[in-house]
Scaffold this active site. Structure first.
Site, short mmCIF file in Angstrom:
data_model
loop_
_atom_site.label_atom_id
_atom_site.label_comp_id
_atom_site.label_asym_id
_atom_site.label_seq_id
_atom_site.Cartn_x
_atom_site.Cartn_y
_atom_site.Cartn_z
N SER A 7 -31.94 132.53 10.71
CA SER A 7 -30.49 132.73 10.74
C SER A 7 -30.17 134.21 10.54
O SER A 7 -30.45 134.79 9.49
CB SER A 7 -29.82 131.92 9.64
OG SER A 7 -28.48 132.37 9.51
N HIS A 32 -30.81 131.66 15.19
CA HIS A 32 -29.70 130.84 14.71
C HIS A 32 -28.51 131.74 14.41
O HIS A 32 -28.60 132.66 13.59
CB HIS A 32 -30.16 130.09 13.45
CG HIS A 32 -29.19 129.08 12.94
ND1 HIS A 32 -29.09 127.80 13.45
CD2 HIS A 32 -28.26 129.16 11.95
CE1 HIS A 32 -28.15 127.13 12.79
NE2 HIS A 32 -27.63 127.93 11.87
N ASP A 34 -24.67 131.87 13.08
CA ASP A 34 -23.67 131.12 12.31
C ASP A 34 -22.27 131.65 12.58
O ASP A 34 -21.95 132.78 12.20
CB ASP A 34 -23.99 131.23 10.82
CG ASP A 34 -25.22 130.42 10.45
OD1 ASP A 34 -25.20 129.20 10.65
OD2 ASP A 34 -26.21 131.02 9.97
N MET A 36 -18.43 131.41 11.78
CA MET A 36 -17.51 130.91 10.74
C MET A 36 -16.13 131.51 10.95
O MET A 36 -16.01 132.69 11.28
CB MET A 36 -18.03 131.31 9.36
CG MET A 36 -19.47 130.87 9.11
SD MET A 36 -19.94 131.24 7.41
CE MET A 36 -21.70 130.86 7.48
N HIS A 65 -24.43 127.82 15.90
CA HIS A 65 -23.91 126.81 14.97
C HIS A 65 -22.44 127.12 14.69
O HIS A 65 -22.13 128.05 13.95
CB HIS A 65 -24.77 126.88 13.69
CG HIS A 65 -24.32 126.00 12.57
ND1 HIS A 65 -24.81 126.13 11.29
CD2 HIS A 65 -23.44 124.96 12.52
CE1 HIS A 65 -24.26 125.22 10.50
NE2 HIS A 65 -23.41 124.51 11.23
N MET A 67 -19.06 126.71 12.97
CA MET A 67 -18.39 126.19 11.77
C MET A 67 -16.94 126.64 11.87
O MET A 67 -16.48 127.52 11.13
CB MET A 67 -19.07 126.74 10.50
CG MET A 67 -20.43 126.11 10.23
SD MET A 67 -21.45 127.08 9.09
CE MET A 67 -22.20 128.20 10.25
N MET A 136 -27.33 119.55 7.48
CA MET A 136 -27.05 120.64 6.52
C MET A 136 -27.62 120.25 5.16
O MET A 136 -27.28 119.19 4.62
CB MET A 136 -25.54 120.87 6.37
CG MET A 136 -24.82 121.40 7.60
SD MET A 136 -25.42 122.97 8.22
CE MET A 136 -25.28 124.03 6.78
N ASP A 174 -30.90 122.93 8.04
CA ASP A 174 -30.30 124.25 7.78
C ASP A 174 -29.78 124.33 6.35
O ASP A 174 -28.89 123.56 5.96
CB ASP A 174 -29.13 124.43 8.77
CG ASP A 174 -28.45 125.80 8.68
OD1 ASP A 174 -28.94 126.68 7.96
OD2 ASP A 174 -27.41 125.96 9.35
C1 DX5 Z 1 -24.84 128.19 6.08
C2 DX5 Z 1 -25.48 128.49 7.39
C3 DX5 Z 1 -26.95 128.73 7.35
C4 DX5 Z 1 -27.39 129.91 6.49
C5 DX5 Z 1 -28.73 129.51 5.92
O1 DX5 Z 1 -23.54 127.82 6.32
O2 DX5 Z 1 -25.26 127.43 8.31
O3 DX5 Z 1 -27.49 128.84 8.67
O4 DX5 Z 1 -27.52 131.10 7.18
O5 DX5 Z 1 -29.10 130.47 5.00
P1 DX5 Z 1 -30.28 130.23 3.95
O6 DX5 Z 1 -31.53 129.96 4.78
O7 DX5 Z 1 -30.31 131.50 3.20
O8 DX5 Z 1 -29.91 129.02 3.14
ZN ZN Z 2 -26.31 127.53 10.26
#
Ligand code: DX5
Ligand code: ZN
Length: 210
Positions: A7, A32, A34, A36, A65, A67, A136, A174
């Site tokens: 990620s 990956h 993210d 948001m 991903h 969110m 998750m 994840d």
């Molecule tokens: C959290 C994200 C993850 C995050 C994981 O909302 O979806 O992808 O980057 O980070 P670690 O591996 O540090 O838990």
């Molecule tokens: Zn993620």
């Protein structure tokens, strides 16, 4: 063999191109990303222009991903930006089936995910439309949180259901994945790891997860 999807949330954002190349060189299978929006989760990251820029310098698939609330407003843009896997949260829309179909019709792999507090019942009916199911193991929004052991049963159920139903989605996990939690996610096919990869030697971390 498991696929590893580092990620970029934990990477150095001032040097994204070199981070992408270094982590690819270190053996990453996917990247990956993210996304948001500050509404669906209490944090903000980046949008389609940054995904498109990463696409230009990446030789491995982008695992995006989302969110975000009302993903139906943005799915087209993320497809255009070059997502190879596009994952939506079941809680974020009332157009889940339509969106999964649209993603597949655009030759992008469709993904569906759920928050820790959401039960598998909320996604069961959509599994035939999924190329990937993301479990998750932290509350979405931030990297560096602790792995939630009570979510592991979802991974196990999804694997069992896949063999019984003849479906063939990938199972991705994840949140809080590291050498310490690796043994609990044996039934997943794709492991996302942010902090563990980017705060250690990339190649050694990826090797230890695989
Ligand atoms: C959290 C994200 C993850 C995050 C994981 O909302 O979806 O992808 O980057 O980070 P670690 O591996 O540090 O838990
Ligand atoms: Zn993620």
């Amino acid at each position: 063999m498991k696929k590893i999807s580092p990620s970029l949330l934990a990477a150095d954002f001032a040097n994204i191109e070199s981070e992408v190349k270094k982590v690819t060189q270190a053996g990453a299978d996917f990247l990956h990303l993210d996304i948001m929006d500050g509404h669906f989760v209490p944090n903000l990251t980046f949008g389609p222009p940054v995904v498109a820029a990463i696409k230009k310098v990446s030789t491995i698939p982008l695992d995006v991903h989302l969110m975000i609330e009302t993903p139906e407003k943005f799915v087209d843009e993320f497809i255009k930006a070059g997502a190879d896997y596009l994952t939506i949260h079941v809680e974020s829309t009332n157009q889940t089936a339509e969106l999964l179909k649209k993603i597949r019709a655009s030759n992008v792999k469709s993904g569906l995910t759920l928050r820790p507090r959401t039960s598998l019942d909320a996604i069961k009916e959509f599994l035939p439309l999924c190329d990937l199911v993301l479990v998750m193991t932290v509350e979405p929004g931030f990297g560096g949180q602790s792995f939630m052991m009570d979510q592991v049963a979802k991974i196990d159920w999804l694997k069992n259901h896949r063999s019984q139903s003849g479906l063939n989605y990938l199972i991705e996990v994840d949140g809080g994945v590291s050498d310490k939690t690796r043994a609990h996610v044996e039934n997943a096919d794709v492991l996302v790891a942010g902090t563990y990869v980017f705060k250690n030697d990339y190649a050694a971390a990826i090797r230890s997860l695989r």
